[in-house]
Structures are given as structure tokens and as C-alpha cells.
Design an enzyme around this catalytic site. Structure first.
Site, PDB file in Angstrom:
ATOM      1  N   ALA A 184      -0.815  12.811 -15.152  1.00 30.56           N
ATOM      2  CA  ALA A 184      -1.273  12.179 -13.909  1.00 30.56           C
ATOM      3  C   ALA A 184      -0.283  11.119 -13.432  1.00 30.56           C
ATOM      4  O   ALA A 184      -0.032  10.986 -12.231  1.00 30.56           O
ATOM      5  CB  ALA A 184      -2.658  11.575 -14.111  1.00 30.56           C
ATOM      6  N   GLY A 217      18.458   1.570 -20.549  1.00 33.23           N
ATOM      7  CA  GLY A 217      18.669   2.618 -19.565  1.00 33.23           C
ATOM      8  C   GLY A 217      18.381   4.001 -20.127  1.00 33.23           C
ATOM      9  O   GLY A 217      17.349   4.227 -20.751  1.00 33.23           O
ATOM     10  N   ASN A 271      -5.974  10.533 -17.749  1.00 33.52           N
ATOM     11  CA  ASN A 271      -6.742   9.528 -18.495  1.00 33.52           C
ATOM     12  C   ASN A 271      -7.210   8.403 -17.586  1.00 33.52           C
ATOM     13  O   ASN A 271      -6.669   8.202 -16.496  1.00 33.52           O
ATOM     14  CB  ASN A 271      -5.881   8.893 -19.601  1.00 33.52           C
ATOM     15  CG  ASN A 271      -5.541   9.854 -20.730  1.00 33.52           C
ATOM     16  OD1 ASN A 271      -6.214  10.859 -20.931  1.00 33.52           O
ATOM     17  ND2 ASN A 271      -4.495   9.546 -21.459  1.00 33.52           N
ATOM     18  N   THR A 278       3.734  -0.151 -19.184  1.00 32.64           N
ATOM     19  CA  THR A 278       2.950   1.084 -19.210  1.00 32.64           C
ATOM     20  C   THR A 278       3.390   2.022 -18.087  1.00 32.64           C
ATOM     21  O   THR A 278       3.443   1.631 -16.923  1.00 32.64           O
ATOM     22  CB  THR A 278       1.445   0.792 -19.028  1.00 32.64           C
ATOM     23  OG1 THR A 278       1.051  -0.267 -19.894  1.00 32.64           O
ATOM     24  CG2 THR A 278       0.618   2.025 -19.338  1.00 32.64           C
ATOM     25  N   GLY A 304      14.801   2.647 -23.102  1.00 29.15           N
ATOM     26  CA  GLY A 304      14.097   1.404 -22.802  1.00 29.15           C
ATOM     27  C   GLY A 304      14.926   0.511 -21.896  1.00 29.15           C
ATOM     28  O   GLY A 304      15.476   0.951 -20.890  1.00 29.15           O
ATOM     29  N   ASP A 310       4.478  -5.213 -16.898  1.00 30.10           N
ATOM     30  CA  ASP A 310       3.723  -4.195 -17.620  1.00 30.10           C
ATOM     31  C   ASP A 310       4.604  -2.950 -17.755  1.00 30.10           C
ATOM     32  O   ASP A 310       4.959  -2.326 -16.756  1.00 30.10           O
ATOM     33  CB  ASP A 310       2.437  -3.862 -16.848  1.00 30.10           C
ATOM     34  CG  ASP A 310       1.528  -2.866 -17.566  1.00 30.10           C
ATOM     35  OD1 ASP A 310       1.913  -2.351 -18.633  1.00 30.10           O
ATOM     36  OD2 ASP A 310       0.427  -2.599 -17.044  1.00 30.10           O
ATOM     37  N   GLY A 344      -2.525   8.713 -18.298  1.00 29.80           N
ATOM     38  CA  GLY A 344      -2.241  10.064 -18.749  1.00 29.80           C
ATOM     39  C   GLY A 344      -0.854  10.432 -18.253  1.00 29.80           C
ATOM     40  O   GLY A 344      -0.545  10.248 -17.068  1.00 29.80           O
ATOM     41  N   ASP A 393       7.206   7.537 -17.582  1.00 35.98           N
ATOM     42  CA  ASP A 393       6.712   8.550 -16.645  1.00 35.98           C
ATOM     43  C   ASP A 393       7.290   8.336 -15.251  1.00 35.98           C
ATOM     44  O   ASP A 393       7.553   9.297 -14.518  1.00 35.98           O
ATOM     45  CB  ASP A 393       5.186   8.523 -16.590  1.00 35.98           C
ATOM     46  CG  ASP A 393       4.563   8.912 -17.919  1.00 35.98           C
ATOM     47  OD1 ASP A 393       5.110   9.801 -18.592  1.00 35.98           O
ATOM     48  OD2 ASP A 393       3.533   8.321 -18.290  1.00 35.98           O
TER      49      ASP A 393
END
Length: 316
Positions: free
Chosen positions: A42, A228, A11, A254, A225, A252, A39, A258
Site C-alpha cells: 500500500a 543513499g 496494513n 517509516t 539508509g 519519521d 503495509g 517504500d
């Protein structure tokens, strides 16, 4: 050097940093706008590449400038992009992200070409690459494509790490071929078809993990979160909480999940234990949330080593 294949979403993120989130019908101005790359697929590919893995990305973007930008960004980060397909039917996936002053996010996604990644395209790419120590995938691509990925992993003996997001019921055939599934504390309930509580405790998480284990999945790691992550030990029949490493300031969040998954997978491919892999994942996520952008904020191996040295110094 570990070899990884990541099959998943690609994305472009349109991000606005705000003092606070708007309510319904409310406009909040004075935001700062930036373009980042995202994404889940990615993000995980960049996370692995920055740690030093040889990473092949399999995904799909549109025949548009955003697809060019996203592919070039992966390439700049050391990811092999020869197996990224182009769609003439859909735009490159996009996400619209709001980030408040605490670093929390609100995200809306238009998946676009990610929904057009077909099983046969993935099969051709995996067979062309030929080998991987570990394979990562998520649920931002068609479930039939994820199913074919799991079959191919079983055929070649590769370990599959599955991020079950967006959460949904997952066919048992996929789960039984999965080395590690990494849901968050809400997703684990949706996978087993139950409505999650707003803030489930250890007892509820352990019960959900036990039920999920019946599907045949090998390992369950639950991200929590700021608390842990947790590992359900099949032999002991209990949940082990591995605490997070709290940074001084959150910028941030975001891509934090991932980053955790990429670092966990890197550690597993490097023959680390599950608990050591979780500890490394926590460190990577704690570094990432101090930086802007899902992929720009992914730590490098030197960052992780410095963090480990600092933790060792504090505990001596």
C-alpha cells in the site's frame, strides 16, 4: 501517464512517538499516539499515485473496519481499489510502530489477511487489468503468490520490481524474472543465505551482489539508509554509490524504503536510466523522512521537482 500494478500488503499502523525507545521490561510514557496507514504494498501504491502514475492495488484486507479505513485511504490517494479482496478468515494487517526523537523506528507486524492473498486471486486481477508499464511486489504476501506474479510478468513482458522484505531465500525462478530487486544492506545477505555483518562495507556488498546476480536477476539496487543507495554494474563488475540527500531534520523514517522504491519504479516506467531512477528515489526518501506516517509522508511530483531545482541551484 505510467500504469503500475502493486501486489502486496495493506496494513493499518498504530504509531506512538516517544522521546526514546523502551528497553526490555521498561515502560516509557508521555508518548503521542496516532493512526496511520501502511503495509509495503500500500505504501508503494500511494507513493506511485502521488507521483502521477495510474496505480492498481491488488491485496487483501479483513472483513473489519480497519479494512474499510485502509481501502478508503488508498482510494483518497488516487489508487484504484477494485481488486482488493476481503478475507473472512483473518483481520486486516496491523503494525505497531514506535518512533523516537531521532525518527528511528521499532516495528512489530501482525500480517493477518495479507497472508491469505492467493495466487489465483492475483491472476484474476492482473488479467482483468490487462496492462502495466511496471509491476511491484514484496515478501509480505505468500511466496507462492509472488511466484505467480513473476510468471505473469514474464508472460506479458512487464518489468517486475521486487522488495525482498521480510528477507528470506527466494526461489531462482522468481529472481530470474525480476527486472530490479531492491534489498537493504542486511537483506541482500539473507537472500543469498548468509549471515550479514552489522555494518557491511562496499567490498562485502559487492561480493553479495555478484553472488545474487548468478541467480539471473537483471538489476540489483541496495538501499543504504542515510548513505543513499548502491547499484551493482554488471558490465563493470563494480558497485556505484549514489549519495542520499540529507534533510535538515528527520521526523519519521517509516516508509522511507517504500518511497524510494515507488520513485525508482516511477522513473524506470518513465524510461529513465537506472542511476537517474536511484537519484530520484533518494530524493523521494529524503522528503518522506521529514514527515509523519508511511503514506501521509509520501511526496508528490511537485515536491520532487522543487527538490531537484534546489539541488541544481546549490550545485551551480
Amino acid at each position: 501517464m505510467a500504469t503500475a500494478i502493486v501486489i502486496g500488503s495493506i496494513n493499518v499502523d498504530f504509531t506512538i512517538y516517544l522521546e526514546k525507545f523502551p528497553g526490555i521490561d521498561e515502560t516509557v510514557s508521555d508518548g503521542v499516539y496516532e493512526i496511520h496507514f501502511g503495509g509495503k504494498g500500500a505504501n508503494q501504491a500511494v507513493g506511485l499515485a502521488r507521483l502521477g502514475s495510474r496505480v492498481y492495488m491488488i491485496g487483501k484486507v479483513g472483513m473489519d473496519s480497519l479494512g474499510d479505513m485502509a481501502t478508503e485511504n488508498l482510494k483518497r490517494n488516487g489508487v484504484y481499489v477494485d481488486h482488493i479482496a476481503r478475507s473472512g478468515e483473518a483481520h486486516t494487517g496491523t503494525a505497531f510502530i514506535l518512533v523516537n526523537r531521532e525518527g528511528s523506528t521499532m516495528i512489530a507486524v501482525a500480517p493477518g489477511a495479507n497472508r491469505h492473498l492467493a495466487p489465483e486471486e492475483v491472476e484474476r486481477a492482473i488479467r482483468s487489468i490487462g496492462y502495466a508499464d511496471i509491476v511491484l511486489t514484496q515478501l509480505e504476501i505468500p511466496i507462492e503468490t509472488v511466484a505467480r506474479v513473476s510468471q505473469l510478468c514474464e508472460e506479458v513482458g512487464a518489468r517486475l520490481v521486487l522488495t525482498p522484505s521480510p528477507a528470506k531465500k527466494i526461489p531462482r525462478d522468481i529472481l530470474r524474472r525480476t527486472h530490479t530487486i531492491i534489498p537493504n544492506r542486511i537483506e541482500i545477505f539473507r537472500i543469498i543465505g548468509k549471515e550479514p555483518k552489522p555494518n557491511p562495507g562496499e567490498k562485502e556488498l559487492a561480493e553479495a551482489a555478484r553472488e545474487l546476480l548468478e541467480s539471473g536477476v537483471e538489476n540489483i539496487v541496495i538501499t543504504l539508509g542515510e548513505k543513499g543507495a548502491a547499484y551493482y554494474d554488471r558490465e563493470r563488475g563494480s558497485l556505484t554509490i549514489v549519495p542520499s540527500i540529507k534533510p535538515e531534520r528527520v521526523v519519521d523514517t517509516t516508509g522511507a524504503g517504500d518511497s524510494f522504491t515507488a520513485c525508482y519504479s516511477y522513473a524506470i516506467a518513465s524510461r529513465k536510466s537506472i542511476l537517474d531512477a536511484i537519484r530520484m528515489g533518494n530524493i523521494c526518501a529524503s522528503i518522506k523522512i521529514t514527515r509523519k506516517g508511511a503514506q501521509n509522508g509520501m511526496p508528490r511530483l511537485d515536491d520532487v521537482r522543487r527538490a531537484l531545482e534546489a539541488i541544481g541551484a546549490r550545485t551551480q
